[in-house]
Design an enzyme around this catalytic site. Structure first.
Site, PDB file in Angstrom:
ATOM      1  N   LYS A  92     103.104  26.191  75.365  1.00 42.31           N
ATOM      2  CA  LYS A  92     103.097  27.585  75.828  1.00 42.31           C
ATOM      3  C   LYS A  92     102.460  27.951  77.045  1.00 42.31           C
ATOM      4  CE  LYS A  92     104.400  29.826  72.039  1.00 42.31           C
ATOM      5  NZ  LYS A  92     105.982  29.825  71.988  1.00 42.31           N
ATOM      6  N   ASP A 114      93.081  28.448  66.796  1.00 46.43           N
ATOM      7  CA  ASP A 114      94.391  28.182  67.480  1.00 46.43           C
ATOM      8  C   ASP A 114      94.605  28.964  68.630  1.00 46.43           C
ATOM      9  OD1 ASP A 114      96.896  27.826  67.994  1.00 46.43           O
ATOM     10  OD2 ASP A 114      97.698  28.243  65.926  1.00 46.43           O
ATOM     11  N   TRP A 120     101.133  32.252  61.908  1.00 48.56           N
ATOM     12  CA  TRP A 120     100.392  30.893  62.088  1.00 48.56           C
ATOM     13  C   TRP A 120      99.222  30.911  61.231  1.00 48.56           C
ATOM     14  CZ3 TRP A 120     104.139  28.547  63.989  1.00 48.56           C
ATOM     15  CH2 TRP A 120     105.174  28.826  64.670  1.00 48.56           C
TER      16      TRP A 120
END
Ligand SMILES: Cc1ncc(COP(=O)(O)O)c(C=O)c1O
Length: 272
Positions: free
Chosen positions: A201, A177, A107
């Site tokens: 999530k 993030d 990511w």
């Protein structure tokens, strides 16, 4: 224990995670008849008081759960966290400026790739050399960096920055993030100038991002930012610049309400 019960307890799959059953019960009623209006949540107008109340409740739970100060705005924006990989540098980084990035999972790598489209990127720390099996320590960050980007929980490789104090000491704006650990542990969220998280999530359903931004860091680039990409427009329009992802925001509101009613972040952290 049935297979479904087992999956509900531990879902290590890619993509969406388990949500509280109370959220599904309430949401399924709302699909058929939202708040006794005779209308489905899927067909109510987004500029009605009905949806405005949903959005405001979601924002107010998020503010309270994160103990945000008045400089920080909460936005619910289209697109997954991956959209933020480009929206962050587009808003914060000029072509001739440097942003510092950590590369501790795919990511982070993806965020770096997008940031390079907008300015200079200095990868100040990474763990690609050992297949992301560790978190680097004691790295330097240039004082001129426009911001330092980190991924607080490295979803795929399973590492998490548990101690964030070192990041606070760098004295540059922090961008994080937090897609896969937001609201799972107590953090001083006000220490971050921009936080983003794909909702699927920890806080809701796919299709929406929660973005928390310190409004004082915006408006400092010379770049022309497309209307839909400019955080300032979303702040000015209360996350309703265009038709928001109504159902995804509704699920976030129910999940954030559930978290609030169940003791907040402190309680959920103890459950881990
Ligand atoms: C930390 C992190 N960042 C970004 C993403 C990408 O999110 P999306 O699929 O919403 O773009 C994920 C997805 O799992 C993630 O875990």
């Amino acid at each position: 224990m049935t297979q479904t019960e087992q999956l509900k307890m531990h879902n290590f799959n890619a993509g969406p995670s388990i949500l509280p059953k109370e959220v599904f019960e309430e949401a399924s009623r709302a699909v058929l008849n939202f708040n006794d209006t005779g209308l489905s949540i899927l067909e109510i107008g987004h500029r009605t008081p009905l949806f405005e109340a949903v959005l405001q409740e979601a924002i107010s739970h998020a503010r309270e759960l994160m103990k945000l100060d008045s400089d920080h705005e909460v936005l619910f924006l289209h697109g997954g966290a991956s959209t933020q990989f480009m929206q962050v540098p587009m808003n914060l980084l000029d072509t001739n400026e440097v942003a510092a990035y950590t590369d501790t999972d795919v990511w982070g790598t993806k965020a770096i790739k997008e940031a390079k489209l907008f300015g200079h990127v200095e990868v100040v720390a990474g763990s690609k050399d050992k297949n992301y099996t560790y978190l680097p320590k004691g790295f330097r960050v240039p004082a001129t960096a426009k911001y330092l980007h980190l991924t607080t929980n490295n979803t795929i490789y399973g590492t998490q920055w548990q101690d964030l104090e070192a990041f606070y000491a760098y004295n540059v704006p922090l961008v994080a993030d937090m897609s896969s650990d937001i609201l799972s542990r107590e953090i001083d969220f006000n220490r971050f100038d921009l936080i983003y998280a794909g909702a699927q999530k920890n806080i809701g359903a796919a299709g929406v991002n929660m973005v928390v931004v310190n409004k004082n860091i915006l408006g400092k680039t010379t770049r022309q930012i497309p209307t839909m990409m400019d955080y300032r427009n979303h702040i000015a329009n209360g996350s309703m610049l265009n038709t928001p992802p109504v159902f995804a925001i509704y699920i976030c509101m129910l999940t954030l309400r559930w978290l609030t009613n169940n003791g907040g972040v402190e309680a959920i952290q103890k459950k881990k």
